[in-house]
Design an enzyme around this catalytic site. Structure first.
Site, short mmCIF file in Angstrom:
data_model
loop_
_atom_site.label_atom_id
_atom_site.label_comp_id
_atom_site.label_asym_id
_atom_site.label_seq_id
_atom_site.Cartn_x
_atom_site.Cartn_y
_atom_site.Cartn_z
N HIS A 145 5.68 -4.37 -11.31
CA HIS A 145 6.91 -3.65 -11.68
C HIS A 145 7.48 -4.22 -12.98
CE1 HIS A 145 7.51 -0.99 -8.22
NE2 HIS A 145 7.00 -1.95 -7.48
N GLU A 183 5.91 -8.91 0.68
CA GLU A 183 4.55 -9.19 0.22
C GLU A 183 4.34 -10.66 -0.13
OE1 GLU A 183 6.30 -6.53 -0.74
OE2 GLU A 183 5.02 -4.84 -1.32
N ASP A 201 7.00 -7.25 -4.96
CA ASP A 201 6.45 -6.14 -4.19
C ASP A 201 5.40 -5.36 -4.98
OD1 ASP A 201 8.64 -5.50 -5.89
OD2 ASP A 201 8.67 -3.47 -5.06
N GLU A 202 4.56 -4.69 -4.24
CA GLU A 202 3.66 -3.65 -4.76
C GLU A 202 2.87 -4.08 -5.99
OE1 GLU A 202 5.87 0.39 -3.33
OE2 GLU A 202 6.67 -0.50 -5.15
N ASN A 203 2.45 -5.31 -6.01
CA ASN A 203 1.57 -5.74 -7.09
C ASN A 203 0.14 -5.55 -6.61
OD1 ASN A 203 0.42 -7.09 -9.35
ND2 ASN A 203 0.24 -8.91 -8.06
#
Ligand code: ACM
Length: 709
Positions: free
Chosen positions: A261, A376, A324-326
């Site tokens: 992000h 995460e 998050d969301e890596n």
């Protein structure tokens, strides 16, 4: 007519009933308090404290500027509501002020997770006395005092009451994502006021995203210069917001999301990335590849410099590092990163991210800050003083607590997903059936409502946050057994109106947006339509990916709100319909009027849509609504006449409803279920009528059972 006797009897009963009873508004008859959050202990007593122009409020005990300012704000709000003008002269005898506040001390200089927020409020017909250990506790009590205000023909008053109150959880937050869509300072401030009104105490300020870097860095100015489109908070504005929040007993925790992000950082500093670049500010919504390169020492030097600067600006104990969301695509395709991982025995991207988090943790520790990140980041190598922010589901909250990490919950509190309030209300950080030991459960500090901003503008953000976040605030403050959904909704409606006095736009902007859509002041029919549709839920908006962060958020979906109040009221009327004869009689007229409105509104809506091409995407909605209204009216008349509908009627109407239930213009009707019930019951009714009343109710429930509400 299958049974004329019953039909005539029903008509006659209804006629008699209408003489005796006013039309049911689906509201309880008796006046009840609308405190939200419900206090830990509250006991109403006989008597009332009159609120008139002689009202005074004064603190006794050590002088405290924050409390004094809070008292002034409360007095102004009380004036605004009552139309009274209170004296501005110093209170001559603080001991006998209408509202006497006994506050032992100022509390922590910087709002803290361990702040004592408790207070006691005793109101008699002579005086209100508010006692608290800290100014923050007193501020919480002032909000309760304001929520107690009632009026009748005699005038305004506070009912006599004794309240002892304290929060269930110490961490009660609202996250605002200023990254996707920048939210100016006035938006943040009015939301801080809203937070204070419902006793939330953490603003989690999500300040960096693929789509924007939102804080001025003097040390690394290309961050905001190249990563923000000029839309960022100056350091002076940040200080202003922090001071504003502190005045209200609210912490401000920044989030700088990394290593993913992170596109907006890389626009000005591509050397931090895991691929060469160049990078551009991301315009779409989604999960993107750019990520910091955790294998390079200059990254840590940069981050140390950056966090040193930010640690001086943000005074809170905690810094949120996202995490998050890596997905690590850039890591996987970078040979140098792969070699680094191999050399260090880091077996996968998650392990590399854990390495990165360890390095970050060291930096933040040196700066005296505690690290928090999305779930995460849970990994065996994660330092145990890290806080886990659970968003993918409550399992990570439990896992973190079991492993001894402090944790907070946002799974279940994503207000951007447009779910109804009752669903958020049911998400409990430590549910009654929690398997955690007391010691493990003590690691769960609370939770945060999450306002992600892919699809909100400064015009619409309040309407996504409020009033639903007030119910989340209650879940986090009030005792666990405060769970009555109907009562929550009753109080929520009152609180929603009070939140408006703080400048929040969740109610009033709907009409403004409809006027813009219609290009006219005449928006009556559009108002009816928008009141019974809801934006599509979960991540179903923009499925065709045609919208970007530059797309105007001015469509019907943007004016529509989650959890339609009109839909809920209509459903309550239908549910009441078959309870007993008096309710049938009271409710059927209301239902009939509403359905008639829906059936007949089409020409007016069609005419508006014809004049406003921006509304054309919604042109099927009036057609659907006319059919929904028509089918409901048919059902109602079959029910009232005890008449069996013709063969095939039920299936034809249900299949029409199924078509009407499909989203159009990215909104969906919030009235499908009650109309479905009417149709099913009308088709089954002749048989039902011959059943005894006791079996009737069960049969009605079985017939209309459906997943969801
Ligand atoms: C998140 O919603 N990606 C934390």
């Amino acid at each position: 007519m299958k049974n004329p006797t019953i039909a005539i009897a029903l008509l006659l009963l209804c006629a008699l009933n209408s003489l005796a009873q006013p039309v049911d508004s689906a509201q309880p008859m008796s006046p009840q308090h609308h405190l939200m959050p419900v206090p830990a202990a509250v006991q109403f007593q006989m008597g009332r404290l009159k609120i008139d122009a002689s009202f005074t409020a004064s603190a006794v005990g050590p002088a405290d500027a924050r409390l004094a300012a809070g008292i002034q704000r409360a007095a102004r709000r009380l004036e605004g509501r009552t139309g009274l003008t209170f004296s501005r002269a110093p209170v001559s005898d603080p001991q006998t002020a209408t509202l006497r506040i006994e506050c032992k001390g100022p509390g922590s200089p910087v709002p803290s997770v361990s702040e004592d927020e408790s207070y006691a409020l005793d109101v008699t017909d002579r005086q209100a006395v508010l006692k608290a250990a800290t100014a923050v506790g007193a501020l919480r009590g002032l909000e309760t005092f304001l929520q107690l205000l009632e009026g009748d023909r005699i005038g305004y008053y506070i009912p006599a009451v004794s309240i002892q109150d304290r929060p269930r959880f110490p961490w009660r937050g609202l996250m605002i994502d200023a990254g996707r869509h920048f939210q100016p300072v006035e938006v943040i401030k009015r939301n801080l006021d809203g937070m204070a009104a419902v006793k939330l105490n953490v603003l989690h300020w999500h300040l960096s995203e693929d789509q924007g870097f939102r804080v001025e860095s003097k040390r690394y100015p290309r961050l905001q210069q190249m990563g923000s489109d000029g839309l960022y908070y100056t350091q002076e504005q940040v200080r202003e917001v922090i001071a504003y929040a502190r005045e209200r007993g609210i912490r401000v925790m920044p989030e700088f999301d990394m290593p993913g992000h992170a596109t907006s950082w890389l626009v000005g500093y591509p050397e931090l990335g895991s691929a060469p670049g160049p990078y551009a500010i991301e315009r779409k919504a989604g999960i993107f590849e750019p990520a910091f390169d955790p294998t390079r020492e200059p990254l840590y030097k940069f981050l140390e410099g950056f966090f040193t600067e930010m640690a001086g600006l943000f005074i809170d104990d905690y810094i949120h590092i996202g995490g998050d969301e890596n997905e690590g695509h850039q890591w996987t395709s970078n040979p140098q990163i792969q070699a680094f991982m191999k050399a260090r025995g880091l077996k996968d991207n998650h392990a590399l991210q854990a390495y990165f988090n360890q390095r970050l943790s060291e930096i933040l520790q040196k700066l005296g800050k505690k690290m928090i990140g999305w779930d995460e980041i849970l990994h065996p190598n994660l330092p145990n003083d890290t806080v886990i922010h659970s968003w993918r589901g409550p399992a990570s909250l439990v896992e973190a607590a079991r492993k001894g990490y402090d944790s907070i919950l946002s799974a279940g509190y994503y207000v951007d997903l447009m779910y109804p309030t009752w669903q958020h209300y049911q998400a409990d950080p430590v549910a009654a059936d929690s398997a955690l030991s007391e010691k493990e459960a003590a690691h769960i500090l609370g939770g945060e409502a999450a306002m992600w901003s892919e699809w909100v503008s400064p015009d619409t953000i309040d309407s996504r946050i409020w009033p639903r976040t007030a119910a989340i605030a209650e879940r986090l403050w009030s005792p666990r057994n405060v769970t009555d959904v109907d009562d929550m909704y009753r109080r929520l409606e009152a609180i929603s109106v009070e939140l408006e006095e703080l400048g929040l736009t969740h109610e009033k902007n709907v009409a403004m947006m409809l006027r813009r859509l219609a290009g006219s002041k005449e928006i009556g029919p559009l108002k009816t339509l928008v009141s019974i549709v809801e934006p599509v839920k979960h991540y179903r908006r923009n499925q065709d990916r045609s919208a970007t962060m530059l797309t105007p958020l001015t469509r019907l979906i943007d004016a529509a709100r989650a959890d339609s109040e009109a839909g809920r009221r209509f459903a309550a009327l239908v549910d009441g319909l078959l309870r007993d004869v008096p309710t049938f009689c009271r409710n059927q007229e209301r239902i009939k009027m509403t359905l008639t409105d829906w059936r007949d509104i089409r020409p007016a809506l069609d005419a508006m849509i014809d004049k406003s091409p921006v509304l054309r995407e919604a042109e099927q909605l009036p057609r659907d609504l006319a059919e929904i209204g028509g089918a409901g009216l048919e059902a109602l008349s079959y029910l009232a006449a005890d008449l069996a509908p013709p063969d095939g009627w039920r299936d034809a109407r249900l299949s029409m409803l199924e078509q009407a239930a499909k989203p159009k213009a990215e909104v969906e009707f919030a009235i499908i279920e009650p109309v479905r019930k009417l149709i099913i019951l009308a088709a089954a009714m002749p048989g039902l009528k011959s059943l005894p009343q006791s079996q009737w109710k069960d049969r009605v429930l079985t017939l209309t059972a459906h997943k969801g509400r």
